[in-house]
Scaffold this motif. Structure first.
Motif, PDB file in Angstrom:
ATOM      1  N   UNK A 279       0.886  -1.187  -0.003  1.00 32.97           N
ATOM      2  CA  UNK A 279       0.010   0.009  -0.122  1.00 32.97           C
ATOM      3  C   UNK A 279       0.821   1.221  -0.019  1.00 32.97           C
ATOM      4  N   UNK A 280       0.360   2.218  -0.121  1.00 38.55           N
ATOM      5  CA  UNK A 280       1.046   3.650  -0.028  1.00 38.55           C
ATOM      6  C   UNK A 280       1.411   4.329  -1.563  1.00 38.55           C
TER       7      UNK A 280
ATOM      8  N   UNK B 120      13.043   0.027   5.583  1.00 39.97           N
ATOM      9  CA  UNK B 120      13.073  -0.267   7.123  1.00 39.97           C
ATOM     10  C   UNK B 120      12.027  -1.241   7.329  1.00 39.97           C
ATOM     11  N   UNK B 121      12.036  -1.733   8.655  1.00 39.61           N
ATOM     12  CA  UNK B 121      11.045  -2.637   9.002  1.00 39.61           C
ATOM     13  C   UNK B 121      10.530  -2.374  10.473  1.00 39.61           C
ATOM     14  N   UNK B 122       9.314  -2.694  10.588  1.00 39.12           N
ATOM     15  CA  UNK B 122       8.764  -2.841  12.042  1.00 39.12           C
ATOM     16  C   UNK B 122       8.365  -4.204  12.258  1.00 39.12           C
ATOM     17  N   UNK B 123       9.172  -4.909  13.090  1.00 43.44           N
ATOM     18  CA  UNK B 123       8.949  -6.347  13.340  1.00 43.44           C
ATOM     19  C   UNK B 123       7.572  -6.747  14.199  1.00 43.44           C
ATOM     20  N   UNK B 124       7.214  -5.643  15.143  1.00 42.60           N
ATOM     21  CA  UNK B 124       6.153  -5.796  15.797  1.00 42.60           C
ATOM     22  C   UNK B 124       4.796  -5.660  14.760  1.00 42.60           C
TER      23      UNK B 124
ATOM     24  N   UNK C  59       7.401  -3.915   6.192  1.00 40.53           N
ATOM     25  CA  UNK C  59       8.459  -3.236   5.813  1.00 40.53           C
ATOM     26  C   UNK C  59       7.868  -1.782   4.884  1.00 40.53           C
ATOM     27  N   UNK C  60       8.659  -1.116   5.048  1.00 37.97           N
ATOM     28  CA  UNK C  60       8.507   0.341   4.533  1.00 37.97           C
ATOM     29  C   UNK C  60       9.464   0.688   3.718  1.00 37.97           C
ATOM     30  N   UNK C  61       9.294   1.573   2.806  1.00 37.41           N
ATOM     31  CA  UNK C  61      10.119   2.170   1.809  1.00 37.41           C
ATOM     32  C   UNK C  61       9.685   3.641   1.646  1.00 37.41           C
ATOM     33  N   UNK C  62      10.594   4.509   2.287  1.00 39.02           N
ATOM     34  CA  UNK C  62      10.522   5.741   2.429  1.00 39.02           C
ATOM     35  C   UNK C  62      11.113   6.477   1.260  1.00 39.02           C
TER      36      UNK C  62
ATOM     37  N   UNK D 124       5.745   3.711   1.006  1.00 38.93           N
ATOM     38  CA  UNK D 124       5.190   2.439   0.560  1.00 38.93           C
ATOM     39  C   UNK D 124       5.233   1.492   1.800  1.00 38.93           C
ATOM     40  N   UNK D 125       4.186   0.742   2.061  1.00 38.82           N
ATOM     41  CA  UNK D 125       4.394  -0.405   3.012  1.00 38.82           C
ATOM     42  C   UNK D 125       4.029  -1.675   2.487  1.00 38.82           C
ATOM     43  N   UNK D 126       4.617  -2.718   2.979  1.00 36.48           N
ATOM     44  CA  UNK D 126       4.516  -3.929   2.531  1.00 36.48           C
ATOM     45  C   UNK D 126       4.253  -5.047   3.687  1.00 36.48           C
TER      46      UNK D 126
END
Length: 115
Positions: free
Chosen positions: A7-8, A70-74, A78-81, A20-22
């Motif tokens: 998304x994003x 980057x990533x948010x493990x919780x 995964x993000x792409x800024x 972007x988010x995955x």
């Protein structure tokens, strides 16, 4: 099986930003490699940014200094800024994940940068 939901994407003016988010099904810790690829019309799919389980990151020369993965493990996400976007960044962006030697792909999200 790994499912990836992106998304994003959207339309932005040159110089603008998007994130972007995955979202990854299951634990992100089971993933060996993740990346965002992009494919512009008439061109081959290319890597934009990636990271390995060990934390090593890799960026295409064309996005270095502008994109950050980057990533948010919780959140198993995964993000792409993407900052300082350029018209040449226009493409469909795909999230990819590799686990146990098999690669999975997201559905893709369109990013359009107007001049």
């Amino acid at each position: 099986q790994v499912h990836l939901v992106e998304s994003g994407g959207g339309l932005v003016q040159a110089g603008g930003s998007l994130r972007l988010s995955c979202a990854v099904s299951g634990s992100i810790f089971s993933i060996d490699y993740m990346g965002f690829y992009r494919q512009a019309p008439g061109k081959q799919r290319e890597l934009a940014a990636s990271f390995t389980r060990g934390g090593s990151t890799n960026y295409a020369d064309s996005v270095k200094g502008r994109f950050t993965i980057s990533r948010d493990n919780a959140k198993n996400t995964v993000y792409l800024q993407m900052n300082s976007l350029k018209p040449e960044d226009t493409a469909v962006y795909y999230c990819a994940a590799t686990r146990n030697g098999r690669t999975y792909w997201g559905q893709g999200t369109q990013v359009t940068v107007s001049s």
